[in-house]
Scaffold this active site. Sequence first.
Site, PDB file in Angstrom:
ATOM      1  N   GLU C  29       0.685  41.735 -13.139  1.00 33.27           N
ATOM      2  CA  GLU C  29      -0.755  41.822 -12.930  1.00 33.27           C
ATOM      3  C   GLU C  29      -1.473  40.789 -13.802  1.00 33.27           C
ATOM      4  O   GLU C  29      -1.288  40.776 -15.022  1.00 33.27           O
ATOM      5  CB  GLU C  29      -1.233  43.242 -13.262  1.00 33.27           C
ATOM      6  CG  GLU C  29      -0.716  44.278 -12.277  1.00 33.27           C
ATOM      7  CD  GLU C  29      -0.644  45.681 -12.856  1.00 33.27           C
ATOM      8  OE1 GLU C  29      -1.266  45.942 -13.892  1.00 33.27           O
ATOM      9  OE2 GLU C  29       0.078  46.519 -12.260  1.00 33.27           O
ATOM     10  N   LEU C  58      -1.599  46.082  -7.944  1.00 33.64           N
ATOM     11  CA  LEU C  58      -1.587  46.958  -9.115  1.00 33.64           C
ATOM     12  C   LEU C  58      -0.537  48.061  -8.944  1.00 33.64           C
ATOM     13  O   LEU C  58      -0.869  49.215  -8.688  1.00 33.64           O
ATOM     14  CB  LEU C  58      -2.980  47.562  -9.291  1.00 33.64           C
ATOM     15  CG  LEU C  58      -3.380  48.005 -10.696  1.00 33.64           C
ATOM     16  CD1 LEU C  58      -4.867  48.315 -10.746  1.00 33.64           C
ATOM     17  CD2 LEU C  58      -2.573  49.136 -11.239  1.00 33.64           C
ATOM     18  N   SER C  59       0.722  47.688  -9.066  1.00 36.07           N
ATOM     19  CA  SER C  59       1.786  48.674  -8.919  1.00 36.07           C
ATOM     20  C   SER C  59       2.982  48.253  -9.752  1.00 36.07           C
ATOM     21  O   SER C  59       3.708  47.317  -9.409  1.00 36.07           O
ATOM     22  CB  SER C  59       2.187  48.799  -7.451  1.00 36.07           C
ATOM     23  OG  SER C  59       3.399  49.513  -7.352  1.00 36.07           O
ATOM     24  N   GLU C  60       3.181  48.934 -10.839  1.00 37.05           N
ATOM     25  CA  GLU C  60       4.322  48.628 -11.701  1.00 37.05           C
ATOM     26  C   GLU C  60       5.626  48.947 -10.977  1.00 37.05           C
ATOM     27  O   GLU C  60       6.632  48.254 -11.153  1.00 37.05           O
ATOM     28  CB  GLU C  60       4.221  49.412 -13.017  1.00 37.05           C
ATOM     29  CG  GLU C  60       3.114  48.915 -13.954  1.00 37.05           C
ATOM     30  CD  GLU C  60       1.712  49.268 -13.506  1.00 37.05           C
ATOM     31  OE1 GLU C  60       1.577  50.149 -12.624  1.00 37.05           O
ATOM     32  OE2 GLU C  60       0.745  48.679 -14.028  1.00 37.05           O
ATOM     33  N   PHE C  83       0.536  46.505 -20.263  1.00 34.41           N
ATOM     34  CA  PHE C  83       0.681  47.237 -21.526  1.00 34.41           C
ATOM     35  C   PHE C  83       1.898  48.140 -21.358  1.00 34.41           C
ATOM     36  O   PHE C  83       2.108  48.686 -20.272  1.00 34.41           O
ATOM     37  CB  PHE C  83      -0.549  48.116 -21.815  1.00 34.41           C
ATOM     38  CG  PHE C  83      -1.743  47.359 -22.307  1.00 34.41           C
ATOM     39  CD1 PHE C  83      -2.020  47.253 -23.668  1.00 34.41           C
ATOM     40  CD2 PHE C  83      -2.611  46.745 -21.416  1.00 34.41           C
ATOM     41  CE1 PHE C  83      -3.128  46.555 -24.120  1.00 34.41           C
ATOM     42  CE2 PHE C  83      -3.720  46.044 -21.861  1.00 34.41           C
ATOM     43  CZ  PHE C  83      -3.985  45.944 -23.219  1.00 34.41           C
ATOM     44  N   ASP C  85       2.309  51.006 -22.151  1.00 32.96           N
ATOM     45  CA  ASP C  85       1.831  52.311 -21.712  1.00 32.96           C
ATOM     46  C   ASP C  85       1.832  52.443 -20.193  1.00 32.96           C
ATOM     47  O   ASP C  85       1.844  53.557 -19.676  1.00 32.96           O
ATOM     48  CB  ASP C  85       0.410  52.535 -22.226  1.00 32.96           C
ATOM     49  CG  ASP C  85       0.259  52.156 -23.688  1.00 32.96           C
ATOM     50  OD1 ASP C  85      -0.006  53.049 -24.497  1.00 32.96           O
ATOM     51  OD2 ASP C  85       0.410  50.962 -24.034  1.00 32.96           O
ATOM     52  N   PRO C  89       4.995  54.271 -14.399  1.00 38.92           N
ATOM     53  CA  PRO C  89       5.138  54.323 -12.932  1.00 38.92           C
ATOM     54  C   PRO C  89       6.399  53.591 -12.453  1.00 38.92           C
ATOM     55  O   PRO C  89       6.866  53.831 -11.347  1.00 38.92           O
ATOM     56  CB  PRO C  89       3.873  53.612 -12.418  1.00 38.92           C
ATOM     57  CG  PRO C  89       2.894  53.718 -13.532  1.00 38.92           C
ATOM     58  CD  PRO C  89       3.704  53.701 -14.800  1.00 38.92           C
ATOM     59  N   HIS C 129      -3.144  52.377 -24.848  1.00 37.21           N
ATOM     60  CA  HIS C 129      -2.976  50.935 -25.045  1.00 37.21           C
ATOM     61  C   HIS C 129      -2.290  50.698 -26.386  1.00 37.21           C
ATOM     62  O   HIS C 129      -2.515  49.684 -27.035  1.00 37.21           O
ATOM     63  CB  HIS C 129      -4.324  50.201 -24.995  1.00 37.21           C
ATOM     64  CG  HIS C 129      -4.986  50.220 -23.655  1.00 37.21           C
ATOM     65  ND1 HIS C 129      -5.693  51.298 -23.197  1.00 37.21           N
ATOM     66  CD2 HIS C 129      -5.049  49.290 -22.651  1.00 37.21           C
ATOM     67  CE1 HIS C 129      -6.165  51.047 -21.988  1.00 37.21           C
ATOM     68  NE2 HIS C 129      -5.791  49.833 -21.633  1.00 37.21           N
TER      69      HIS C 129
HETATM   70  C1  LIG Z   1      -0.957  51.829 -14.237  1.00 35.99           C
HETATM   71  C2  LIG Z   1      -1.881  50.789 -14.792  1.00 35.99           C
HETATM   72  N1  LIG Z   1      -1.567  49.502 -14.672  1.00 35.99           N
HETATM   73  C3  LIG Z   1      -2.371  48.545 -15.187  1.00 35.99           C
HETATM   74  C4  LIG Z   1      -3.533  48.872 -15.834  1.00 35.99           C
HETATM   75  C5  LIG Z   1      -4.429  47.777 -16.424  1.00 35.99           C
HETATM   76  N2  LIG Z   1      -5.680  47.736 -15.665  1.00 35.99           N
HETATM   77  C6  LIG Z   1      -6.780  48.380 -16.102  1.00 35.99           C
HETATM   78  S1  LIG Z   1      -8.039  48.278 -15.013  1.00 35.99           S
HETATM   79  C7  LIG Z   1      -7.126  47.333 -13.957  1.00 35.99           C
HETATM   80  C8  LIG Z   1      -7.726  46.853 -12.679  1.00 35.99           C
HETATM   81  C9  LIG Z   1      -8.318  47.967 -11.880  1.00 35.99           C
HETATM   82  O1  LIG Z   1      -8.925  47.439 -10.727  1.00 35.99           O
HETATM   83  P1  LIG Z   1      -9.701  48.361  -9.723  1.00 35.99           P
HETATM   84  O2  LIG Z   1      -8.875  49.571  -9.422  1.00 35.99           O
HETATM   85  O3  LIG Z   1     -10.119  47.538  -8.584  1.00 35.99           O
HETATM   86  O4  LIG Z   1     -10.960  48.896 -10.543  1.00 35.99           O
HETATM   87  P2  LIG Z   1     -12.192  48.044 -11.120  1.00 35.99           P
HETATM   88  O5  LIG Z   1     -11.834  47.665 -12.527  1.00 35.99           O
HETATM   89  O6  LIG Z   1     -12.376  46.869 -10.242  1.00 35.99           O
HETATM   90  O7  LIG Z   1     -13.344  48.976 -11.094  1.00 35.99           O
HETATM   91  C10 LIG Z   1      -5.866  47.111 -14.467  1.00 35.99           C
HETATM   92  C11 LIG Z   1      -4.806  46.304 -13.807  1.00 35.99           C
HETATM   93  C12 LIG Z   1      -3.812  50.238 -15.944  1.00 35.99           C
HETATM   94  N3  LIG Z   1      -4.931  50.662 -16.571  1.00 35.99           N
HETATM   95  N4  LIG Z   1      -2.990  51.168 -15.409  1.00 35.99           N
END
Ligand SMILES: Cc1ncc(C[n+]2csc(CCOP(=O)(O)OP(=O)(O)O)c2C)c(N)n1
Lengths: 372, 372, 324, 324
Positions: C29, C58-60, C83, C85, C89, C129
């Site tokens: 990501e 967004l998928s580990e 992270f 953390d 997944p 985090h």
């Molecule tokens: C499982 C997981 N992977 C990665 C992250 C890091 N992260 C935090 S917010 C985010 C993006 C989220 O995007 P979206 O769902 O479109 O929400 P937006 O921030 O645009 O409101 C990421 C990758 C996380 N919090 N949880």
Amino acid sequence: MTDAPALSVIGPDGDAGAHDSGLDDEQLLHCYETMLRTRVFDEICLKLQRSGRIGFSVPNLGIEGLQVGAASALRRTDWIFPSYRDFGMALYHGVTPLDMMHNMFGNALDTAKGRQMSVHFSFEEPIHFYSISSPIGTHIPHAVGAARAFQMRGEDHVCLASFGDGGTSSLGFHSGLNFAGVWKAPVVFLCQNNGWAISCPSSEQTASEGFAIKARAYGMPGVKVDGNDLLAVREVVSEAVARARAGDGPTLVEAETFRMGGHSTSDDPTRYVPAEELEAWGKRDPIERFEKFLVQRGLWSEGDCERVREEAFAEIDAASKEAGAEGAPGLETIFSDVYETLPDHLRVQGEATFDLARRKGEAAAGAGEFPL
Amino acid sequence: MTDAPALSVIGPDGDAGAHDSGLDDEQLLHCYETMLRTRVFDEICLKLQRSGRIGFSVPNLGIEGLQVGAASALRRTDWIFPSYRDFGMALYHGVTPLDMMHNMFGNALDTAKGRQMSVHFSFEEPIHFYSISSPIGTHIPHAVGAARAFQMRGEDHVCLASFGDGGTSSLGFHSGLNFAGVWKAPVVFLCQNNGWAISCPSSEQTASEGFAIKARAYGMPGVKVDGNDLLAVREVVSEAVARARAGDGPTLVEAETFRMGGHSTSDDPTRYVPAEELEAWGKRDPIERFEKFLVQRGLWSEGDCERVREEAFAEIDAASKEAGAEGAPGLETIFSDVYETLPDHLRVQGEATFDLARRKGEAAAGAGEFPL
Amino acid sequence: MATLTIVQAVNDGLKSVMRDDPTVLVLGEDVGPKGGVFLATEGLTDEFGVARCFDTPLSEDGIIGTAVGMAMNGLKPVAEIQFQDFIYPAFDQIVSEAAKLRYRSGGQYTAPMVIRTPYGGGIRGGLYHSQSGEAYFCHTPGLKVVVPSTPHDAKGLLIASILDPDPVLFLEPKALYRSVKGEVPEGSYEVELSTLREVRAGDDVTIFCYGAMVPVVVKAAEQAAEKGIDCHVVDLRTLLPLDEQGVLDAARRTGRVVVVHEAPRFCGYGAEISALIAEHAIEYMEAPVKRVTGFDTPFPNTLEHHYLPDERRVLDAIEQVHSF
Amino acid sequence: MATLTIVQAVNDGLKSVMRDDPTVLVLGEDVGPKGGVFLATEGLTDEFGVARCFDTPLSEDGIIGTAVGMAMNGLKPVAEIQFQDFIYPAFDQIVSEAAKLRYRSGGQYTAPMVIRTPYGGGIRGGLYHSQSGEAYFCHTPGLKVVVPSTPHDAKGLLIASILDPDPVLFLEPKALYRSVKGEVPEGSYEVELSTLREVRAGDDVTIFCYGAMVPVVVKAAEQAAEKGIDCHVVDLRTLLPLDEQGVLDAARRTGRVVVVHEAPRFCGYGAEISALIAEHAIEYMEAPVKRVTGFDTPFPNTLEHHYLPDERRVLDAIEQVHSF
Ligand SMILES: Cc1ncc(C[n+]2csc(CCOP(=O)(O)OP(=O)(O)O)c2C)c(N)n1
Ligand SMILES: Cc1ncc(C[n+]2csc(CCOP(=O)(O)OP(=O)(O)O)c2C)c(N)n1
Ligand SMILES: [Mg+2]
Ligand SMILES: [Mg+2]
């Protein structure tokens, strides 16, 4: 495309009209024979299990046409990421019943070295028939990753990932199809909707109208096909393979079929599968249907079935005897293949195991000395 | 329904025709004020972060209408399962800026006891605004489970689960929507498609045509709505809530909007967000649009904005000062709430921590004695 | 030799190996144009193109699952989890698949890949985090687990991990990302996995540590030295497979041992070190084997400085085992 | 009192508590009409209706994720994971959510729920139907982890787990499901969590074990007795939170300790027991603390009888620590 009804090619009377499968007579007969060999392999395994010779098997009855139809759409340079019911695909591409039986017995010649339960095959040749994992759906993103490797190298090979209706609820289904859609990866996703995930009917697996429609969530075409019609499956999978090979991305194929046996040899399906459903689907046997088609084409005559069955039985029965007579894997196989090179702590554990086996008088299990 | 274009209610000139939002004048003004208070809260947090008073915040600019529109469709007996940008929903239902500021500072009065990063709110009153988790998508099945509890007790409450475009790739999205479909659970899934998941554009998040269409994979309606139009969001979410309350099952709502700020205060979006897109969306500000609507309805006059802003600023600025002056949580909060009752090993670890703090001269952090 | 921070050394390591080996690629990501949230992958998409350094959905689970597929088919994926953390997944893909693939297929299919991820506290990241999950992975046969604590090791261990034929979890101490600088050779070099690093020689007390705890321990050892206690500090570097013999030798050398990590104590990595000593070197021990660790609680935010082991807590333990 | 097997005792425990408490419900794959693949939930849907015992789609993430939601909203879900090996897709929901919810919400939201799952080897299940993953979960603050080894405990600990205000992972030793029988009181009763069970008193060697290893250890202890070695056998029963004081008392009693489990050794649960002793009772130890465990490999199939600790291996260890 997604909302269209399932494609059938062979009618109930065996009539396939002017359909051109692209298979010549010999290939059509190979398909037929593979279906029968699959059935015989399955029958023998169930018997071996019932008599306590092997621990476990999964019935394959009724999906032979699906597997052979799908396999026939692939080249040997393509990779198959199978589910545990897909050994018909391996047979089609020339994996031998003997190699499969070594796995069923988990013996010293099993490619998985007796580490997995039976039916969890792994083959590299003559086609990549990927090592089967028990956790449902995990292999789906593997197929997508392997396909991406083909893309990167500019090779036009294709991955076929096969799974059940239950598999669509898994994490791997969601991430695998999503990544494949974004990457336009050369993968064909084959969902074998056999109505059940152990005792859970498809209607409780998801509220969607069938499974092909799930393709839309990932921006790819979804197609339904009559899973008991070898030629229809071949047709639909071939189209999907062609798309993938041409760089046009993945397809989700839903093959509608029915699980005619229990989930596995540990399952008693009479507790939950309605008898009427079984009966109705019994009339749609893919082998009988294909026989009728061959009759129409003048390729089949009375007695063929018996002959092929007998030959298959002889071959597979012999394979099971040979595999059953083979010894267990050596003790060192507990410790090898964890890493490419044996680390010290495993060497120590292995030596202690050999030592104990020697003291117990089981040294024959290995060379008598820890060889790693 | 799924493939229809996004619904808009308020035209660019503020004209909403004969649309009946079901809100009386006072409620419309409450919506307006909540949007402005949300924006002011956000602005103050960004300032606090830049000046080093707090560690972290997430910009909210441009989605105030979405949040307030959605929140206005709920009763206080419903539960909100929010994402980290959704504090406008909390404000709408009466959570105070002071309580929110305690969280931003992670102080002794923070409901999360200073354990979470800021913006990870948790409230039980005046509405259940569920404790925000950082891992994306995990709260989606929670909403479905909580909804099933309502079903079991025969209560007609509804859960709203809110997440981003990125959230649709998560495991929780797939399992949550699938279970909700099968259970016909009273949940509204609100996907805020703001174009980006940190630096990943929606077009690389999935190959599907938008996000509403993903509903079809789970057998539920999917609806697109103009996310910068408070009344349109309210309309669509209200319909979905009514369906859910009536026992007709879940809905997926996709609200189209744009992330006008960085992902968070740690992010520099100029590295990847095209300036043109920002500019285009800047013209679609939900607050200005709603002002025009209020003007048309004769509910708004020059100066209202300034007045509300000033009042909001005064309130929230005071809240930030009060929260900033509050002390850190007591040392015992490291050890409490792991379990309902403190187990022995944590008592020992806690006592040692108190002892060390005392020796370091920080005993004031707690009562000077380990109270658990 | 350039003087680099740890995050720069990681970046340099990735670039070096990608220049040498066209099958290496980076996915995760925000690793592309943004260069990763910590900028560890900055410039990679520019230099190597989007086919070799790219953002994922967004998928580990998808990141690791597809990386396994790439790895078995001739590529060498380096997957970033934003992270540590957020690795859970993908736990099934790591533990059930990557780690077990070689074994279950009798060596027919393998997953030579690296999972890089920043771990640990110290940045006011709160529950999600800040975690140090190494023990979860070290209980997983088939995986290797590596944790550097210097720029030199970060680059050399990373390259060795990428060239390794087995899946490696590479945990980067984010608290040290920019706070530690050091000389880093140019081009490709390897620091051999499963070797310890002697950070400080000493004869009174042996301290085992890794990652972000190394500088904390070094400071505590310096303070101990002022009190006349001579500490032997060992940076474990590779947690799995561990150089067990090296650990036992170091423990026997002083007969007094302290183990330090950030993660919770119960069933943490330190327990294995204590257990090895209790099993193979107990007769050399002149004092209890002490653990200084994070508490058995989730990771707090405002009070993280109390949660994380600091010099004071380490020094306390040193004094206790020394005076026992 | 009826004489029941362990799986019958589990079934009986579920029925007893469901009769008393209408908020308790059971969910999982095939737990409904089929009664679960081991028949642990047989008859529940018949007696309590499909609203209180129901099948779910094939998603462990969904099972645990929705159970967390039910638990926070007044229900007491008992989720079945069909085999412990299949729990990993739910790892994030368990470790990041169920275990941390009370903490992160300052007690506003909680997840009182039970995850039941059969674990361990002995049924020729190979890599993925044999695992013992307890150490992964015991390193997770906020969770409780319980493992019964008798029918009486299976029922009493299960009921205590369901009534507990915190999330409990309840690991059922599938190898013992039908092989061990015992008397089980009728109706509801609780066996208190975090208490040890003395299986056998003895003064020479202390053996810590749990689950399916208990009968193996008992047999080894009997063989040791024939050789004049008097073993003290302790069934840990609750692995987290552990009765650490009880463990240390038992260790000090003999000064000679063996720890036995099926799971791999490295960073396994046994390491924590050894570490506790090395930290708090080392001065009482008269011999190394030995671990007898599964190997640090995935779980094999054909050779599982070599992988699993048996009487012989346990007896070897007893003799070694006794004669040290
Ligand atoms: C499982 C997981 N992977 C990665 C992250 C890091 N992260 C935090 S917010 C985010 C993006 C989220 O995007 P979206 O769902 O479109 O929400 P937006 O921030 O645009 O409101 C990421 C990758 C996380 N919090 N949880
Ligand atoms: C992650 C996971 N959960 C549960 C199981 C147990 N299990 C094995 S097969 C199966 C049902 C699979 O159904 P489906 O995908 O429809 O395939 P079919 O058996 O019908 O061919 C289940 C639940 C498993 N193997 N993996
Ligand atoms: Mg099925
Ligand atoms: Mg977004």
